[in-house]
Design a protein around this motif. Sequence first.
Motif, PDB file in Angstrom:
ATOM      1  N   GLY A  48       0.795  -1.234   0.000  1.00 30.26           N
ATOM      2  CA  GLY A  48       0.000   0.000   0.000  1.00 30.26           C
ATOM      3  C   GLY A  48       0.824   1.278   0.000  1.00 30.26           C
ATOM      4  O   GLY A  48       0.322   2.336   0.360  1.00 30.26           O
ATOM      5  N   MET A  49       2.097   1.194  -0.447  1.00 30.46           N
ATOM      6  CA  MET A  49       2.908   2.422  -0.501  1.00 30.46           C
ATOM      7  C   MET A  49       2.469   3.284  -1.681  1.00 30.46           C
ATOM      8  O   MET A  49       2.245   2.766  -2.778  1.00 30.46           O
ATOM      9  CB  MET A  49       4.386   2.065  -0.693  1.00 30.46           C
ATOM     10  CG  MET A  49       5.002   1.407   0.515  1.00 30.46           C
ATOM     11  SD  MET A  49       6.753   1.079   0.219  1.00 30.46           S
ATOM     12  CE  MET A  49       6.691  -0.079  -1.126  1.00 30.46           C
ATOM     13  N   LEU A  50       2.375   4.583  -1.432  1.00 27.43           N
ATOM     14  CA  LEU A  50       2.093   5.549  -2.507  1.00 27.43           C
ATOM     15  C   LEU A  50       3.381   6.351  -2.634  1.00 27.43           C
ATOM     16  O   LEU A  50       3.539   7.409  -2.015  1.00 27.43           O
ATOM     17  CB  LEU A  50       0.895   6.425  -2.139  1.00 27.43           C
ATOM     18  CG  LEU A  50      -0.361   5.666  -1.651  1.00 27.43           C
ATOM     19  CD1 LEU A  50      -1.488   6.647  -1.342  1.00 27.43           C
ATOM     20  CD2 LEU A  50      -0.818   4.618  -2.654  1.00 27.43           C
ATOM     21  N   SER A  54      10.371   7.306  -3.873  1.00 30.64           N
ATOM     22  CA  SER A  54      11.268   6.228  -3.437  1.00 30.64           C
ATOM     23  C   SER A  54      11.197   5.010  -4.357  1.00 30.64           C
ATOM     24  O   SER A  54      12.080   4.158  -4.302  1.00 30.64           O
ATOM     25  CB  SER A  54      11.050   5.863  -1.971  1.00 30.64           C
ATOM     26  OG  SER A  54       9.729   5.684  -1.652  1.00 30.64           O
ATOM     27  N   GLU A  55      10.191   4.931  -5.246  1.00 32.53           N
ATOM     28  CA  GLU A  55      10.214   3.911  -6.314  1.00 32.53           C
ATOM     29  C   GLU A  55      10.952   4.450  -7.542  1.00 32.53           C
ATOM     30  O   GLU A  55      11.124   3.733  -8.518  1.00 32.53           O
ATOM     31  CB  GLU A  55       8.782   3.535  -6.729  1.00 32.53           C
ATOM     32  CG  GLU A  55       8.043   2.629  -5.763  1.00 32.53           C
ATOM     33  CD  GLU A  55       8.412   1.145  -5.908  1.00 32.53           C
ATOM     34  OE1 GLU A  55       8.719   0.707  -7.017  1.00 32.53           O
ATOM     35  OE2 GLU A  55       8.399   0.446  -4.883  1.00 32.53           O
ATOM     36  N   GLY A  56      11.354   5.740  -7.488  1.00 33.78           N
ATOM     37  CA  GLY A  56      11.916   6.386  -8.667  1.00 33.78           C
ATOM     38  C   GLY A  56      13.297   5.849  -9.020  1.00 33.78           C
ATOM     39  O   GLY A  56      14.045   5.393  -8.145  1.00 33.78           O
ATOM     40  N   GLY A 245       7.986  -5.994   2.845  1.00 31.33           N
ATOM     41  CA  GLY A 245       8.041  -6.482   1.466  1.00 31.33           C
ATOM     42  C   GLY A 245       9.378  -6.162   0.875  1.00 31.33           C
ATOM     43  O   GLY A 245      10.164  -5.451   1.461  1.00 31.33           O
ATOM     44  N   ALA A 246       9.615  -6.545  -0.222  1.00 34.93           N
ATOM     45  CA  ALA A 246       9.023  -7.655  -0.929  1.00 34.93           C
ATOM     46  C   ALA A 246      10.121  -8.248  -1.802  1.00 34.93           C
ATOM     47  O   ALA A 246      10.990  -7.533  -2.291  1.00 34.93           O
ATOM     48  CB  ALA A 246       7.879  -7.192  -1.826  1.00 34.93           C
ATOM     49  N   THR A 247      10.050  -9.536  -1.991  1.00 32.92           N
ATOM     50  CA  THR A 247      10.929 -10.165  -2.970  1.00 32.92           C
ATOM     51  C   THR A 247      10.404  -9.841  -4.364  1.00 32.92           C
ATOM     52  O   THR A 247       9.273  -9.347  -4.514  1.00 32.92           O
ATOM     53  CB  THR A 247      10.944 -11.688  -2.762  1.00 32.92           C
ATOM     54  OG1 THR A 247       9.598 -12.149  -2.834  1.00 32.92           O
ATOM     55  CG2 THR A 247      11.547 -12.044  -1.406  1.00 32.92           C
ATOM     56  N   GLY A 313       2.114  -3.262 -12.409  1.00 28.85           N
ATOM     57  CA  GLY A 313       3.385  -3.665 -11.821  1.00 28.85           C
ATOM     58  C   GLY A 313       3.466  -3.443 -10.322  1.00 28.85           C
ATOM     59  O   GLY A 313       2.627  -3.914  -9.562  1.00 28.85           O
ATOM     60  N   ARG A 314       4.459  -2.685  -9.898  1.00 31.52           N
ATOM     61  CA  ARG A 314       4.691  -2.449  -8.465  1.00 31.52           C
ATOM     62  C   ARG A 314       3.801  -1.338  -7.913  1.00 31.52           C
ATOM     63  O   ARG A 314       3.872  -1.037  -6.717  1.00 31.52           O
ATOM     64  CB  ARG A 314       6.163  -2.033  -8.243  1.00 31.52           C
ATOM     65  CG  ARG A 314       7.182  -3.098  -8.602  1.00 31.52           C
ATOM     66  CD  ARG A 314       8.611  -2.547  -8.427  1.00 31.52           C
ATOM     67  NE  ARG A 314       8.862  -2.060  -7.090  1.00 31.52           N
ATOM     68  CZ  ARG A 314       9.311  -2.795  -6.081  1.00 31.52           C
ATOM     69  NH1 ARG A 314       9.581  -4.066  -6.260  1.00 31.52           N
ATOM     70  NH2 ARG A 314       9.510  -2.256  -4.892  1.00 31.52           N
ATOM     71  N   ASN A 315       2.988  -0.713  -8.774  1.00 29.56           N
ATOM     72  CA  ASN A 315       2.345   0.540  -8.357  1.00 29.56           C
ATOM     73  C   ASN A 315       0.827   0.570  -8.523  1.00 29.56           C
ATOM     74  O   ASN A 315       0.262   1.627  -8.820  1.00 29.56           O
ATOM     75  CB  ASN A 315       2.987   1.702  -9.128  1.00 29.56           C
ATOM     76  CG  ASN A 315       4.411   1.916  -8.655  1.00 29.56           C
ATOM     77  OD1 ASN A 315       4.664   2.104  -7.463  1.00 29.56           O
ATOM     78  ND2 ASN A 315       5.360   1.850  -9.576  1.00 29.56           N
TER      79      ASN A 315
HETATM   80  N1  GLY Z   1       4.822  -1.852  -4.437  1.00 27.53           N
HETATM   81  C1  GLY Z   1       6.004  -2.509  -4.086  1.00 27.53           C
HETATM   82  C2  GLY Z   1       6.083  -3.889  -4.562  1.00 27.53           C
HETATM   83  O1  GLY Z   1       5.482  -4.268  -5.541  1.00 27.53           O
HETATM   84  O2  GLY Z   1       6.791  -4.651  -3.932  1.00 27.53           O
END
Ligand code: GLY
Length: 338
Positions: A48-50, A54-56, A245-247, A313-315
Amino acid sequence: MPAPSLGSLAVIGGGVIGLSVARQAARAGWTVRVHRTAEFGASWVAGGMLAPHSEGWPGEEQQLRLGLRSLELWHDFLDGLPVELVTARESLVVAADRADVADLRRVADWLSAQGHPVFWESAARDVEPLLAGGIRHGFRAPTELAVDNRAVVGALVGACAELGVCWAPPVHDLAEVAADDAVVIANGIDAPALWPGLPIRPVKGEVLRLRWRKGCLPPPRRVIRARVHGRAVYLVPRPDGVVVGATQYEHGRDTAPAVSGVRDLLDDACALVPALGEYELAECAAGLRPMTPDNLPLVHRLDARTVVAAGHGRNGFLLAPWTAEQVVSELLPVGVQQ
Ligand code: GLY
């Protein structure tokens, strides 16, 4: 008198993307039906990170722009949903060892050079005293948020129901949907089964939930992220503990949490915040991220009646408000034609 319906819309997929689209479309005047299973898939496992900063990553400017736009939209998106959905209001990205400092500094400088509000810290434990001794450097991203993913999907289900959205079983072929319905494909890794050729693949991620116990130090109040031995790890606060998280690796559709993934996450979480060693290991799970080759979501029209909203994806949580807005504006010409 209620406005006339723009038409009938089948949203296929009941995760955070499908539900967000359904709510926005119902608000816009569509008669909406969500085709879903009893499970929430990756949306249930997510942290649940927005977190666009930091994903940049240098080179991923478009992803950053989209993420920032959607983060802005989250403030309105939360309107009408319970306030306790937000579980953190800052991220702290730290270098777990000396070798990471230069890499992290490069990301922080790349963000700062574009005017983004990230702030380098050389005494990270003054910001977050729970960090292990020896962790000193990192950057704060004070505009980032985290939400309780499970509470968000629950709240969206409630909001959709209040708006008259109906629920229906999953669809395995678009021919099962009435020919004059508009369609949104929002079923993550299953989207290519409905529309062959969509470039989406499952990428597995183990995620743990650690619960605070009496006598333990309290959970951190901001998201903490790092690389430990080259592995990414994040700690996302919850009222009763943290999500770890996360692998990230490709293993088909396997959603069994593997021992090695769980062990690495526990080691890395405790290397960051040793107090977590006393928490209860409440849950181990694995989700399948719907990844695309360029890490950008697929949100566009496929044909006269079909729009895709998948591949986040991750977002997925971060991009849900932007996706809902895009899809509803993409649908409008179809509705106007009807
Ligand atoms: N949102 C981070 C991940 O997919 O692990």
